[in-house]
Scaffold this motif. Structure first.
Motif, PDB file in Angstrom:
ATOM      1  N   MET A   1       0.821  -1.195   0.000  1.00 51.03           N
ATOM      2  CA  MET A   1       0.000   0.000   0.000  1.00 51.03           C
ATOM      3  C   MET A   1       0.862   1.256   0.000  1.00 51.03           C
ATOM      4  N   LEU A   2       2.019   1.195   0.679  1.00 51.07           N
ATOM      5  CA  LEU A   2       2.907   2.362   0.682  1.00 51.07           C
ATOM      6  C   LEU A   2       3.473   2.623  -0.705  1.00 51.07           C
ATOM      7  N   LYS A   3       3.786   1.569  -1.449  1.00 49.17           N
ATOM      8  CA  LYS A   3       4.288   1.743  -2.820  1.00 49.17           C
ATOM      9  C   LYS A   3       3.211   2.356  -3.713  1.00 49.17           C
ATOM     10  N   GLN A   4       1.964   1.923  -3.521  1.00 55.55           N
ATOM     11  CA  GLN A   4       0.844   2.482  -4.270  1.00 55.55           C
ATOM     12  C   GLN A   4       0.694   3.972  -3.944  1.00 55.55           C
ATOM     13  N   LEU A   5       0.882   4.321  -2.677  1.00 56.20           N
ATOM     14  CA  LEU A   5       0.795   5.725  -2.278  1.00 56.20           C
ATOM     15  C   LEU A   5       1.908   6.537  -2.928  1.00 56.20           C
ATOM     16  N   GLU A   6       3.123   6.013  -2.922  1.00 53.24           N
ATOM     17  CA  GLU A   6       4.245   6.728  -3.541  1.00 53.24           C
ATOM     18  C   GLU A   6       3.986   6.981  -5.022  1.00 53.24           C
ATOM     19  N   LYS A   7       3.401   6.009  -5.693  1.00 53.81           N
ATOM     20  CA  LYS A   7       3.040   6.152  -7.103  1.00 53.81           C
ATOM     21  C   LYS A   7       2.010   7.274  -7.261  1.00 53.81           C
ATOM     22  N   ALA A   8       1.005   7.290  -6.392  1.00 47.36           N
ATOM     23  CA  ALA A   8      -0.026   8.335  -6.438  1.00 47.36           C
ATOM     24  C   ALA A   8       0.585   9.713  -6.169  1.00 47.36           C
ATOM     25  N   GLU A   9       1.499   9.789  -5.215  1.00 45.48           N
ATOM     26  CA  GLU A   9       2.131  11.073  -4.909  1.00 45.48           C
ATOM     27  C   GLU A   9       2.955  11.581  -6.090  1.00 45.48           C
ATOM     28  N   ARG A  10       3.665  10.663  -6.756  1.00 45.56           N
ATOM     29  CA  ARG A  10       4.443  11.075  -7.933  1.00 45.56           C
ATOM     30  C   ARG A  10       3.526  11.559  -9.050  1.00 45.56           C
ATOM     31  N   LYS A  11       2.404  10.873  -9.206  1.00 51.20           N
ATOM     32  CA  LYS A  11       1.501  11.166 -10.307  1.00 51.20           C
ATOM     33  C   LYS A  11       0.707  12.452 -10.099  1.00 51.20           C
ATOM     34  N   TRP A  12       0.146  12.636  -8.883  1.00 56.02           N
ATOM     35  CA  TRP A  12      -0.760  13.753  -8.651  1.00 56.02           C
ATOM     36  C   TRP A  12      -0.243  14.788  -7.657  1.00 56.02           C
ATOM     37  N   GLY A  13       0.860  14.497  -7.005  1.00 62.17           N
ATOM     38  CA  GLY A  13       1.393  15.417  -6.006  1.00 62.17           C
ATOM     39  C   GLY A  13       1.725  16.769  -6.614  1.00 62.17           C
ATOM     40  N   GLY A  14       1.347  17.816  -5.920  1.00 65.34           N
ATOM     41  CA  GLY A  14       1.637  19.168  -6.376  1.00 65.34           C
ATOM     42  C   GLY A  14       0.617  19.734  -7.344  1.00 65.34           C
ATOM     43  N   SER A  15      -0.349  18.925  -7.773  1.00 66.35           N
ATOM     44  CA  SER A  15      -1.328  19.416  -8.741  1.00 66.35           C
ATOM     45  C   SER A  15      -2.499  20.136  -8.082  1.00 66.35           C
ATOM     46  N   ASN A  16      -2.693  19.880  -6.784  1.00 58.67           N
ATOM     47  CA  ASN A  16      -3.849  20.445  -6.097  1.00 58.67           C
ATOM     48  C   ASN A  16      -3.587  20.344  -4.592  1.00 58.67           C
ATOM     49  N   THR A  17      -3.794  21.429  -3.856  1.00 62.49           N
ATOM     50  CA  THR A  17      -3.497  21.401  -2.420  1.00 62.49           C
ATOM     51  C   THR A  17      -4.393  20.430  -1.665  1.00 62.49           C
ATOM     52  N   LEU A  18      -5.647  20.297  -2.086  1.00 58.00           N
ATOM     53  CA  LEU A  18      -6.554  19.347  -1.443  1.00 58.00           C
ATOM     54  C   LEU A  18      -6.035  17.921  -1.626  1.00 58.00           C
ATOM     55  N   ILE A  19      -5.627  17.589  -2.843  1.00 61.64           N
ATOM     56  CA  ILE A  19      -5.095  16.260  -3.121  1.00 61.64           C
ATOM     57  C   ILE A  19      -3.819  16.023  -2.329  1.00 61.64           C
ATOM     58  N   ASP A  20      -2.943  17.015  -2.279  1.00 56.01           N
ATOM     59  CA  ASP A  20      -1.692  16.879  -1.512  1.00 56.01           C
ATOM     60  C   ASP A  20      -1.984  16.613  -0.039  1.00 56.01           C
ATOM     61  N   HIS A  21      -2.910  17.363   0.514  1.00 56.16           N
ATOM     62  CA  HIS A  21      -3.274  17.190   1.923  1.00 56.16           C
ATOM     63  C   HIS A  21      -3.852  15.795   2.160  1.00 56.16           C
ATOM     64  N   TRP A  22      -4.709  15.372   1.261  1.00 59.94           N
ATOM     65  CA  TRP A  22      -5.346  14.065   1.361  1.00 59.94           C
ATOM     66  C   TRP A  22      -4.313  12.943   1.275  1.00 59.94           C
ATOM     67  N   LEU A  23      -3.379  13.050   0.333  1.00 59.88           N
ATOM     68  CA  LEU A  23      -2.336  12.031   0.204  1.00 59.88           C
ATOM     69  C   LEU A  23      -1.396  12.037   1.410  1.00 59.88           C
TER      70      LEU A  23
END
Length: 155
Positions: A1-23
């Motif tokens: 699950m942590l690897k899946q999260l890292e993938k999500a952070e690389r993909k969507w991180g920085g694109s939206n503050t709400l998404i960043d906070h959620w991740l």
């Protein structure tokens, strides 16, 4: 699950503050899950159960994460999808109820461990964490589908 999260952070991180906070909140939840479950890299050399206090702190994070999704993130994602196309709207309306099904597992786990006054409940923790882990993994996959739609079609 942590690897899946890292993938999500690389993909969507920085694109939206709400998404960043959620991740970020998802990361904290997963770290705490791994710590109380004794999953690498948080496995302990001593084979002791976590304290009830530690499990209850995890429950607080779990409920906060689930609540934030339902009352903040999903509403914004669904609204964005409704504004920007019927295919996105249909996908969002299909995913949110499926995500909600995993909420029951989280709330059942929370209720069981926050309302218990007997430390003996911890002997059931491994089995319950395993079930919760499956529900969390399903939830994260579905949430990531929502994030993909939001990012791809509406950013």
């Amino acid at each position: 699950m942590l690897k899946q999260l890292e993938k999500a952070e690389r993909k969507w991180g920085g694109s939206n503050t709400l998404i960043d906070h959620w991740l970020d909140n998802r990361r904290q939840l997963l770290i705490n899950y791994c710590q109380i479950a004794g999953i690498p890299p948080y496995e302990s050399t001593e084979k002791a159960l976590p304290t009830v206090k530690t499990v209850k702190e995890f429950c607080d994070l779990l409920v906060d994460y689930v609540s934030e999704g339902h009352f903040e993130v999903y509403d914004r994602v669904v609204t964005a999808c409704e504004r920007n196309g019927t295919s996105s709207q249909s996908l969002a309306r299909n995913l949110v109820p499926r995500i909600s099904e995993t909420t029951d597992s989280a709330l059942d786990f929370n209720e069981k461990y926050t309302e218990s006054v007997d430390d003996q409940i911890l002997y059931q923790l491994d089995k319950d964490l395993s079930s919760l882990g499956h529900a969390m993994e399903t939830r994260f996959e579905l949430e990531d589908e929502l994030l993909e739609v939001l990012h791809t079609k509406h950013s």
